[in-house]
Design a protein around this motif. Structure first.
Motif, PDB file in Angstrom:
ATOM      1  N   VAL A 161       0.843  -1.203   0.000  1.00  0.00           N
ATOM      2  CA  VAL A 161       0.000   0.000   0.000  1.00  0.00           C
ATOM      3  C   VAL A 161       0.878   1.253   0.000  1.00  0.00           C
ATOM      4  N   GLU A 162       1.986   1.227   0.722  1.00  0.00           N
ATOM      5  CA  GLU A 162       2.921   2.362   0.707  1.00  0.00           C
ATOM      6  C   GLU A 162       3.471   2.569  -0.698  1.00  0.00           C
ATOM      7  N   ALA A 163       3.790   1.480  -1.390  1.00  0.00           N
ATOM      8  CA  ALA A 163       4.290   1.589  -2.766  1.00  0.00           C
ATOM      9  C   ALA A 163       3.228   2.189  -3.680  1.00  0.00           C
ATOM     10  N   LEU A 164       1.988   1.748  -3.538  1.00  0.00           N
ATOM     11  CA  LEU A 164       0.901   2.315  -4.351  1.00  0.00           C
ATOM     12  C   LEU A 164       0.678   3.787  -4.020  1.00  0.00           C
ATOM     13  N   ASN A 165       0.767   4.132  -2.734  1.00  0.00           N
ATOM     14  CA  ASN A 165       0.623   5.531  -2.336  1.00  0.00           C
ATOM     15  C   ASN A 165       1.733   6.379  -2.959  1.00  0.00           C
ATOM     16  N   THR A 166       2.948   5.860  -2.946  1.00  0.00           N
ATOM     17  CA  THR A 166       4.063   6.585  -3.557  1.00  0.00           C
ATOM     18  C   THR A 166       3.825   6.757  -5.056  1.00  0.00           C
ATOM     19  N   ALA A 167       3.338   5.703  -5.716  1.00  0.00           N
ATOM     20  CA  ALA A 167       3.041   5.798  -7.150  1.00  0.00           C
ATOM     21  C   ALA A 167       1.975   6.863  -7.420  1.00  0.00           C
ATOM     22  N   ILE A 168       0.948   6.906  -6.572  1.00  0.00           N
ATOM     23  CA  ILE A 168      -0.091   7.934  -6.718  1.00  0.00           C
ATOM     24  C   ILE A 168       0.518   9.320  -6.576  1.00  0.00           C
ATOM     25  N   GLU A 169       1.381   9.497  -5.585  1.00  0.00           N
ATOM     26  CA  GLU A 169       2.005  10.803  -5.375  1.00  0.00           C
ATOM     27  C   GLU A 169       2.877  11.205  -6.556  1.00  0.00           C
ATOM     28  N   VAL A 170       3.665  10.271  -7.067  1.00  0.00           N
ATOM     29  CA  VAL A 170       4.542  10.563  -8.200  1.00  0.00           C
ATOM     30  C   VAL A 170       3.719  10.972  -9.420  1.00  0.00           C
ATOM     31  N   LEU A 171       2.693  10.198  -9.715  1.00  0.00           N
ATOM     32  CA  LEU A 171       1.851  10.514 -10.871  1.00  0.00           C
ATOM     33  C   LEU A 171       1.085  11.817 -10.674  1.00  0.00           C
ATOM     34  N   THR A 172       0.588  12.041  -9.464  1.00  0.00           N
ATOM     35  CA  THR A 172      -0.155  13.270  -9.182  1.00  0.00           C
ATOM     36  C   THR A 172       0.741  14.487  -9.353  1.00  0.00           C
ATOM     37  N   ASP A 173       1.972  14.401  -8.856  1.00  0.00           N
ATOM     38  CA  ASP A 173       2.902  15.522  -9.004  1.00  0.00           C
ATOM     39  C   ASP A 173       3.232  15.772 -10.475  1.00  0.00           C
ATOM     40  N   ARG A 174       3.269  14.714 -11.264  1.00  0.00           N
ATOM     41  CA  ARG A 174       3.563  14.848 -12.703  1.00  0.00           C
ATOM     42  C   ARG A 174       2.385  15.471 -13.456  1.00  0.00           C
ATOM     43  N   ILE A 175       1.186  14.993 -13.141  1.00  0.00           N
ATOM     44  CA  ILE A 175      -0.016  15.442 -13.849  1.00  0.00           C
ATOM     45  C   ILE A 175      -0.461  16.819 -13.379  1.00  0.00           C
ATOM     46  N   SER A 176      -0.318  17.067 -12.078  1.00  0.00           N
ATOM     47  CA  SER A 176      -0.826  18.312 -11.503  1.00  0.00           C
ATOM     48  C   SER A 176       0.242  18.942 -10.612  1.00  0.00           C
ATOM     49  N   PRO A 177       1.297  19.541 -11.230  1.00  0.00           N
ATOM     50  CA  PRO A 177       2.374  20.109 -10.410  1.00  0.00           C
ATOM     51  C   PRO A 177       1.910  21.294  -9.563  1.00  0.00           C
ATOM     52  N   GLU A 178       0.870  21.971 -10.009  1.00  0.00           N
ATOM     53  CA  GLU A 178       0.318  23.063  -9.210  1.00  0.00           C
ATOM     54  C   GLU A 178      -0.690  22.483  -8.221  1.00  0.00           C
ATOM     55  N   TRP A 179      -1.052  23.259  -7.200  1.00  0.00           N
ATOM     56  CA  TRP A 179      -2.012  22.781  -6.211  1.00  0.00           C
ATOM     57  C   TRP A 179      -3.369  22.618  -6.872  1.00  0.00           C
ATOM     58  N   SER A 180      -4.037  21.520  -6.548  1.00  0.00           N
ATOM     59  CA  SER A 180      -5.416  21.334  -6.996  1.00  0.00           C
ATOM     60  C   SER A 180      -6.143  20.479  -5.976  1.00  0.00           C
ATOM     61  N   ARG A 181      -7.435  20.645  -5.896  1.00  0.00           N
ATOM     62  CA  ARG A 181      -8.252  19.861  -4.964  1.00  0.00           C
ATOM     63  C   ARG A 181      -8.156  18.372  -5.313  1.00  0.00           C
ATOM     64  N   ALA A 182      -8.210  18.038  -6.600  1.00  0.00           N
ATOM     65  CA  ALA A 182      -8.140  16.636  -7.012  1.00  0.00           C
ATOM     66  C   ALA A 182      -6.807  16.008  -6.595  1.00  0.00           C
ATOM     67  N   ALA A 183      -5.707  16.732  -6.767  1.00  0.00           N
ATOM     68  CA  ALA A 183      -4.396  16.215  -6.373  1.00  0.00           C
ATOM     69  C   ALA A 183      -4.337  16.014  -4.863  1.00  0.00           C
ATOM     70  N   LYS A 184      -4.860  16.984  -4.113  1.00  0.00           N
ATOM     71  CA  LYS A 184      -4.875  16.864  -2.654  1.00  0.00           C
ATOM     72  C   LYS A 184      -5.705  15.666  -2.225  1.00  0.00           C
ATOM     73  N   ASP A 185      -6.873  15.506  -2.832  1.00  0.00           N
ATOM     74  CA  ASP A 185      -7.733  14.368  -2.485  1.00  0.00           C
ATOM     75  C   ASP A 185      -7.037  13.041  -2.781  1.00  0.00           C
ATOM     76  N   ALA A 186      -6.388  12.939  -3.934  1.00  0.00           N
ATOM     77  CA  ALA A 186      -5.694  11.699  -4.298  1.00  0.00           C
ATOM     78  C   ALA A 186      -4.604  11.374  -3.279  1.00  0.00           C
ATOM     79  N   LYS A 187      -3.826  12.362  -2.908  1.00  0.00           N
ATOM     80  CA  LYS A 187      -2.750  12.141  -1.945  1.00  0.00           C
ATOM     81  C   LYS A 187      -3.300  11.822  -0.559  1.00  0.00           C
ATOM     82  N   ASP A 188      -4.366  12.510  -0.154  1.00  0.00           N
ATOM     83  CA  ASP A 188      -4.961  12.250   1.161  1.00  0.00           C
ATOM     84  C   ASP A 188      -5.552  10.838   1.231  1.00  0.00           C
ATOM     85  N   LEU A 189      -6.184  10.389   0.157  1.00  0.00           N
ATOM     86  CA  LEU A 189      -6.745   9.041   0.141  1.00  0.00           C
ATOM     87  C   LEU A 189      -5.652   7.981   0.185  1.00  0.00           C
ATOM     88  N   GLY A 190      -4.552   8.220  -0.511  1.00  0.00           N
ATOM     89  CA  GLY A 190      -3.417   7.299  -0.436  1.00  0.00           C
ATOM     90  C   GLY A 190      -2.846   7.244   0.965  1.00  0.00           C
TER      91      GLY A 190
END
Length: 130
Positions: free
Chosen positions: A78-107
């Motif tokens: 689960v930690e590995a999947l959370n890290t993957a989510i964070e890496v992809l989220t930072d790539r797709i949405s480098p600026e702050w966004s609610r969707a990025a925050k939600d994805a990281k918080d859920l991970g």
């Protein structure tokens, strides 16, 4: 003077049979190396070692150690999947966004729940509940 552009990396199709297994093992080891760079994963590995010591102190059975091993492997997965989510989220949405925050918080929630499962299991063994 401009530099010549480097060719884009090409996607290599998977090899069949044993070659695929060898490649997949290499990808997994590479993933573990990437996970090792995460502070949270290193802390979880340290706490896992402490938990193993506690289980030994509690006189845990082989089944208890096996159960903890499975739970701990799930925590790292689960930690590995959370890290993957964070890496992809930072790539797709480098600026702050609610969707990025939600994805990281859920991970993070998923990892936190797995930590609680691991701690709860060790506590239950220590209290003689399992």
């Amino acid at each position: 003077m401009t530099k010549p552009e480097e060719p884009a990396p090409q996607v290599v199709p998977p090899r069949p049979g044993l070659g695929h297994l060898i490649d997949a093992t290499g990808y997994s080891l590479s993933g573990m190396g990437r996970l090792w760079r995460e502070t949270a994963a290193r802390q979880e590995l340290i706490l896992g070692a402490v938990a193993l010591g506690l289980l030994a102190l509690f006189g845990a059975s082989a089944a208890h150690f096996l159960g903890f091993g499975v739970l701990f492997a799930l925590l790292l997965a689960v930690e590995a999947l959370n890290t993957a989510i964070e890496v992809l989220t930072d790539r797709i949405s480098p600026e702050w966004s609610r969707a990025a925050k939600d994805a990281k918080d859920l991970g993070s929630l998923a990892v936190g729940l797995m930590v609680l499962c691991n701690v709860g299991f060790v506590a239950a063994v220590g209290l003689g509940l399992v």
